[in-house]
Design a protein around this motif. Sequence first.
Motif, PDB file in Angstrom:
ATOM      1  N   LEU A  67       6.339   0.979   7.031  1.00 38.46           N
ATOM      2  CA  LEU A  67       5.521  -0.084   7.304  1.00 38.46           C
ATOM      3  C   LEU A  67       4.358   0.623   8.128  1.00 38.46           C
ATOM      4  O   LEU A  67       3.160  -0.065   8.507  1.00 38.46           O
ATOM      5  N   LYS A  68       4.565   1.825   8.815  1.00 38.17           N
ATOM      6  CA  LYS A  68       3.487   2.564   9.786  1.00 38.17           C
ATOM      7  C   LYS A  68       2.738   3.270   9.054  1.00 38.17           C
ATOM      8  O   LYS A  68       1.557   3.888   9.397  1.00 38.17           O
ATOM      9  N   ALA A  69       3.028   3.627   7.873  1.00 38.21           N
ATOM     10  CA  ALA A  69       2.403   4.863   6.997  1.00 38.21           C
ATOM     11  C   ALA A  69       1.024   4.350   6.491  1.00 38.21           C
ATOM     12  O   ALA A  69       0.046   5.262   6.234  1.00 38.21           O
ATOM     13  N   ARG A  70       0.837   3.285   6.194  1.00 36.75           N
ATOM     14  CA  ARG A  70      -0.619   2.831   5.753  1.00 36.75           C
ATOM     15  C   ARG A  70      -1.220   1.703   6.340  1.00 36.75           C
ATOM     16  O   ARG A  70      -0.389   0.772   7.003  1.00 36.75           O
ATOM     17  N   LYS A  71      -2.328   1.379   6.446  1.00 43.02           N
ATOM     18  CA  LYS A  71      -2.893   0.253   6.918  1.00 43.02           C
ATOM     19  C   LYS A  71      -3.041  -1.064   5.911  1.00 43.02           C
ATOM     20  O   LYS A  71      -2.860  -0.820   4.578  1.00 43.02           O
ATOM     21  N   LYS A  72      -3.249  -2.136   6.291  1.00 39.34           N
ATOM     22  CA  LYS A  72      -2.931  -3.285   5.264  1.00 39.34           C
ATOM     23  C   LYS A  72      -4.553  -3.263   4.569  1.00 39.34           C
ATOM     24  O   LYS A  72      -4.291  -3.528   2.986  1.00 39.34           O
ATOM     25  N   SER A  73      -5.459  -2.518   4.705  1.00 34.22           N
ATOM     26  CA  SER A  73      -6.590  -2.510   4.030  1.00 34.22           C
ATOM     27  C   SER A  73      -6.473  -1.246   2.899  1.00 34.22           C
ATOM     28  O   SER A  73      -7.343  -1.250   1.928  1.00 34.22           O
ATOM     29  N   ASP A  74      -5.293  -0.465   3.137  1.00 33.33           N
ATOM     30  CA  ASP A  74      -5.143   0.520   1.958  1.00 33.33           C
ATOM     31  C   ASP A  74      -4.692  -0.156   0.817  1.00 33.33           C
ATOM     32  O   ASP A  74      -4.528   0.595  -0.468  1.00 33.33           O
ATOM     33  N   PHE A  75      -3.958  -1.426   0.744  1.00 31.85           N
ATOM     34  CA  PHE A  75      -3.639  -1.990  -0.442  1.00 31.85           C
ATOM     35  C   PHE A  75      -4.757  -2.344  -1.487  1.00 31.85           C
ATOM     36  O   PHE A  75      -5.878  -2.766  -1.186  1.00 31.85           O
ATOM     37  N   GLN A  76      -4.341  -1.853  -2.525  1.00 35.42           N
ATOM     38  CA  GLN A  76      -5.597  -2.129  -3.873  1.00 35.42           C
ATOM     39  C   GLN A  76      -5.009  -3.350  -4.630  1.00 35.42           C
ATOM     40  O   GLN A  76      -3.865  -3.123  -5.210  1.00 35.42           O
ATOM     41  N   PRO A  77      -5.600  -4.624  -4.467  1.00 36.17           N
ATOM     42  CA  PRO A  77      -5.013  -5.692  -5.438  1.00 36.17           C
ATOM     43  C   PRO A  77      -4.863  -5.133  -6.819  1.00 36.17           C
ATOM     44  O   PRO A  77      -5.669  -4.409  -7.397  1.00 36.17           O
ATOM     45  N   VAL A  78      -3.594  -5.824  -7.439  1.00 32.35           N
ATOM     46  CA  VAL A  78      -3.582  -5.509  -8.878  1.00 32.35           C
ATOM     47  C   VAL A  78      -3.534  -6.847  -9.537  1.00 32.35           C
ATOM     48  O   VAL A  78      -3.389  -7.759  -9.097  1.00 32.35           O
ATOM     49  N   ALA A  79      -4.091  -6.502 -10.633  1.00 31.40           N
ATOM     50  CA  ALA A  79      -4.326  -7.615 -11.812  1.00 31.40           C
ATOM     51  C   ALA A  79      -2.946  -7.988 -12.247  1.00 31.40           C
ATOM     52  O   ALA A  79      -2.509  -7.479 -12.968  1.00 31.40           O
TER      53      ALA A  79
ATOM     54  N   ALA B  62       0.952  -1.232  -0.105  1.00 33.21           N
ATOM     55  CA  ALA B  62       0.157   0.078  -0.124  1.00 33.21           C
ATOM     56  C   ALA B  62       0.969   1.296   0.084  1.00 33.21           C
ATOM     57  O   ALA B  62       0.789   2.170  -0.624  1.00 33.21           O
ATOM     58  N   TYR B  63       1.873   1.259   0.693  1.00 38.50           N
ATOM     59  CA  TYR B  63       2.928   2.472   0.686  1.00 38.50           C
ATOM     60  C   TYR B  63       3.537   2.647  -0.603  1.00 38.50           C
ATOM     61  O   TYR B  63       3.588   3.873  -1.174  1.00 38.50           O
ATOM     62  N   LEU B  64       3.962   1.596  -1.261  1.00 36.14           N
ATOM     63  CA  LEU B  64       4.382   1.533  -2.601  1.00 36.14           C
ATOM     64  C   LEU B  64       3.334   2.218  -3.594  1.00 36.14           C
ATOM     65  O   LEU B  64       3.931   3.054  -4.318  1.00 36.14           O
ATOM     66  N   GLN B  65       2.185   1.809  -3.387  1.00 39.71           N
ATOM     67  CA  GLN B  65       1.222   2.203  -4.341  1.00 39.71           C
ATOM     68  C   GLN B  65       0.843   3.734  -3.978  1.00 39.71           C
ATOM     69  O   GLN B  65       0.827   4.573  -4.708  1.00 39.71           O
ATOM     70  N   GLN B  66       0.465   4.022  -2.698  1.00 36.36           N
ATOM     71  CA  GLN B  66      -0.270   5.215  -2.384  1.00 36.36           C
ATOM     72  C   GLN B  66       0.659   6.262  -1.959  1.00 36.36           C
ATOM     73  O   GLN B  66       0.563   7.570  -2.493  1.00 36.36           O
ATOM     74  N   ASP B  67       1.819   6.123  -1.409  1.00 33.05           N
ATOM     75  CA  ASP B  67       2.690   7.220  -1.008  1.00 33.05           C
ATOM     76  C   ASP B  67       3.827   7.324  -2.115  1.00 33.05           C
ATOM     77  O   ASP B  67       4.125   8.503  -2.442  1.00 33.05           O
ATOM     78  N   LEU B  68       4.354   6.279  -2.855  1.00 34.64           N
ATOM     79  CA  LEU B  68       5.291   6.542  -3.718  1.00 34.64           C
ATOM     80  C   LEU B  68       4.692   6.462  -5.100  1.00 34.64           C
ATOM     81  O   LEU B  68       5.525   6.885  -6.039  1.00 34.64           O
ATOM     82  N   LYS B  69       3.603   6.405  -5.254  1.00 31.00           N
ATOM     83  CA  LYS B  69       2.859   6.189  -6.617  1.00 31.00           C
ATOM     84  C   LYS B  69       3.485   5.428  -7.724  1.00 31.00           C
ATOM     85  O   LYS B  69       3.627   5.707  -8.710  1.00 31.00           O
ATOM     86  N   LEU B  70       4.102   4.256  -7.327  1.00 30.97           N
ATOM     87  CA  LEU B  70       4.419   3.476  -8.058  1.00 30.97           C
ATOM     88  C   LEU B  70       3.468   2.532  -8.835  1.00 30.97           C
ATOM     89  O   LEU B  70       2.602   2.130  -8.265  1.00 30.97           O
ATOM     90  N   ASN B  71       3.500   2.311 -10.280  1.00 23.13           N
ATOM     91  CA  ASN B  71       2.711   1.547 -10.921  1.00 23.13           C
ATOM     92  C   ASN B  71       3.220   0.113 -11.310  1.00 23.13           C
ATOM     93  O   ASN B  71       4.405  -0.044 -11.566  1.00 23.13           O
ATOM     94  N   LYS B  72       2.239  -0.623 -11.680  1.00 26.38           N
ATOM     95  CA  LYS B  72       2.581  -2.135 -11.909  1.00 26.38           C
ATOM     96  C   LYS B  72       3.776  -1.911 -13.292  1.00 26.38           C
ATOM     97  O   LYS B  72       3.512  -1.162 -14.085  1.00 26.38           O
ATOM     98  N   GLY B  73       4.509  -2.923 -13.162  1.00 28.76           N
ATOM     99  CA  GLY B  73       5.614  -2.885 -14.108  1.00 28.76           C
ATOM    100  C   GLY B  73       6.994  -1.839 -13.743  1.00 28.76           C
ATOM    101  O   GLY B  73       7.793  -1.953 -14.363  1.00 28.76           O
ATOM    102  N   ASP B  74       6.668  -0.983 -12.734  1.00 26.57           N
ATOM    103  CA  ASP B  74       7.898  -0.069 -12.733  1.00 26.57           C
ATOM    104  C   ASP B  74       8.814  -1.059 -11.757  1.00 26.57           C
ATOM    105  O   ASP B  74       8.470  -2.142 -11.078  1.00 26.57           O
ATOM    106  N   ARG B  75      10.251  -0.806 -11.805  1.00 24.63           N
ATOM    107  CA  ARG B  75      11.261  -1.611 -11.235  1.00 24.63           C
ATOM    108  C   ARG B  75      11.427  -1.252  -9.929  1.00 24.63           C
ATOM    109  O   ARG B  75      11.804   0.092  -9.612  1.00 24.63           O
TER     110      ARG B  75
END
Length: 551
Positions: free
Chosen positions: A190-202, A63-76
Motif C-alpha cells: 500500500l505504501k509502495a505506490r501512489k494512487k495516481s500510479d494506477f493505469q486504468p484497464v479496459a 498500481a502495485y500489482l501493475q507496476q511492481d509485480l508486473k501482473l497483466n489483465k487476465g492473470d489470476r
Amino acid sequence: MDRIWIPNYQPGVPADVDTQQYSSIVQMLEESFRHYSKRPAFTNMGQTLSFAEIDARSRRFAAYLQQDLKLNKGDRIALMMPNVLQYPIALFGALRAGLVVVSINPLYTGRELKHQLQDSGAKAIVIFANAAHTLEHVIDQTAVEHVIVTSIGDLLKFPKSLLVNFVLRHVKKMVPRWNLPRARSFRHALKARKKSDFQPVAITQEDTAFLQYTGGTTGVAKGAVLSHGNMIANMIQARAWINPRVNEGRDIIITALPLYHIFSLTANCFVFSSMGALNVLITNPRDIPALVKELGRWRFTAITGVNTLFNALLNNEAFNALDFSSLTLTLGGGMAVQKGVAERWQAVTGHALIEAYGLTETSPAALINPMSLRSYNGYIGLPISSTWVDIRDDKNHSLALGETGEICIKGPQVMQGYWQRPEDTAEVTTEDGYFRTGDLGFMTERGFVKLVDRKKDMILVSGFNVYPNEIEDVVAALPGVLECAVVGVPNAKSGEAPKLFVVRKDPALTSEAIIRHCRENLTSYKIPRQIEFRDDLPKTPVGKVLRRNLQ
C-alpha cells in the motif's frame, strides 16, 4: 414452462432489468466511490474506512500489482483471508487491475490449497499470516510467483495494530512459524505506490472477474467462471428485488459470512456497497459472544447468514436482549432455512427471516422470497428479475406445476462454465441454455419453488458444500482402510454433517486415527462427525457403493 410474471407477486419489481448499464464491476464500484465518498464503507475491530479511503487504497494496491509485480489483465490472483479491512482493498484493487480473483478459504489444508492454486494457475496470492505456513509447504508445486502476507491487525490504528498482532502471534499462538522468502507485506504494497500510479484497464462484461471454486460429485473442486457481466447482472437483479427494504447511503449490514463465499461476496460486499451501505466485517463469526457484543454496538439495518448462524445467535441470551428496532432485512441462504429457526428469529427480532436460493454457478441469487413476506413460508422464493426457472425430468422435459424434478435456471447471472472443464460444463448445461442445479423441487401456481431434495450426493454443512468422494479419497489413503463411504446425516448445529462408514483392513484401526488423518488433509467442516465400522458396504451389481442405502 411459461415465464413467471414477477410483478404479480412483488409489486414494483420489473420482470426484466437492464444488465448492460455498467461495463464492469469496476465501473459500478467507482460510481459508489464518487457518490458516497464521505460515507463509511467498511469497519472491522474498531477501525472504519470511508468509501474515499477504500477508493484511494485500492488504487494504490492496483498500481502495485501493475507496476511492481508486473501482473497483466487476465492473470489470476488468489485471496486467502478472513473478513478484515485488507479484503475489500485487495479485492477492489485486483479487479481494477483487470485481474481474475480466485477466492480461497483461509482454513484450507495444504492439499486443498495446492489443488486450487494449481488448477487456477494463480500467479499471486494475498494471504493472512495465520495460513502462511500452509502455503509454505505447497508453493513450489504451484505457479505462484508473488506472495503478499498480511496480519489481521495490519490496518488498525497504532498502537492497536501492534497489540493485536502481538497477542495473536505470541500469546494466543495463532500464527505458526512460516518461511516464504518471496513474501512481501500488505502494508508495504500500500505504501509502495501512489494512487495516481494506477493505469486504468479496459474491462468489458465478457472479461472474467472470478474463479469461484465449488465442489463436484467427483470430489474435485471446480472453478466456476464468473464474468463481470454475470456479477453485474446479479447485483442489479438483487438491488431491484430488495429495494423496498433498503435505504441507500444509510444502511448498516452485518457481514458475518466470509467474503470468499459467493453469498457474502455478492450480497454484502458488492450489492450493499453499491448502495452506500456500511459493511460491519466480522473476522471470526464462530465466536458467538464476541459477535453478539459487536452487534450491540450498531443499529444495524440488515444481516445475511446461513441457518446455523441464525440458530447460534438465537441460542445466545445476550442476543435476545439486543435492540432490533432498526432491522429491516434478514436474508438467509447458502443452506435451507429451518422452520423452527425462522419462527424463533421472527419472535425475537420482530422481523421475518427471508429465504433465498442460489448457487456459486449463478453468482449466486436465482430465487428470493418477496420482501413483503411476513412469516416463514417454506419456499426458497420466486425467480428474480430476468431469470427463468424450469422444473425438468432426467430427459430434460419440462414438468407440470406441482411435479417434482430438477430445478433448472437460465439468466444473465449463470456462469460461463467451469474453468478448463468443458465436459463438466456440458454436463450441467442444457441445449436451450439452462443450468441444471442438481437440486430437486417443484413450482406452485404462484411461481414459488419448494426445495424437496438434492439429486447429487453433496452434503451441505453450515452453507458449505461437502462432497463424499473427496472425504473418501482422503480416508482411503490410510493403510488400514479397505473400503469407505460417506453420507450426509442430520445435524442440529450444522444442518447436515458427514458420516463415514469404514470397512477395516487392519482390525487395530481406530476412529481416533482416522480423525487425525482427516484433520491433516481436510478443512474442519469436512471432517466426519460420526464413524461407523462395518463388515461390508452395500453395492450395485457392478460394485458401486449404494450411499442411499447407508443413509
